[in-house]
Motif scaffolding. Sequence first.
Motif: not given
Length: 230
Positions: A119-120, A126-128, A132-135
Amino acid sequence: MKKQVLLFILVAVMSITAVYAGDTTAQTTNSYPNMKFTGFARARYTVDLTDGKADDFSIAQARFGMTGDISKYFTYTFTIEGTNADSDNKKMIYDVYIDTTIIKNFKIRIGQFKYGFGLEQTTSDADLELVNKAEVVSNLIKPSRDIGIQVSRNYELSKVRFGLTLGLINGSRSNTADENNRKTFVGRFIITPVKGLTLGASYYDGTTGVADKKQRVGAELKFEYSKLFV
């Protein structure tokens, strides 16, 4: 210096194209080709408690590009990343791909793109909500972009929606030639049994370097109701 020259040439070409498009008087809503500029930037402040490290402001992401339609069945995307925190090779080119719907009900993507896994990973940067993304995404999926071909299909059966994405990529990260004769397979399947609830599973199987096996399995769940998002 090379990056500055590349950026200057890119801006010059896009400026000329924009002027040309602006001078066209017989434009229609379906005129081809066409172009739209895109981009975003994010600032970040870091507090580092490590001895000898200083707290600082930084530009976490700075991205600029263009998208457009070549014809009724072909679209293109090209973006560059100024910070390039997500790329090991530090090159500016980020997304370079063409989408086509020439086969009915299917979308085919060819080039360098963010492959479909989880999903991520598949949500536009730009929509997060966070910089930072999850580890788990940063460590297990990285690099997030690769070169290859991807086919996707969305369909509905008795009000139940399905989505399937299948890709074949080099598995050697972006802006890099394949390091072996094996290709990497990536697949993602999602289902929306009721409105607001989406379940999904992803699979990644390939070889990096000369003979390093890389396998990833992912599961996802998304629930949206009114202003609630889980």
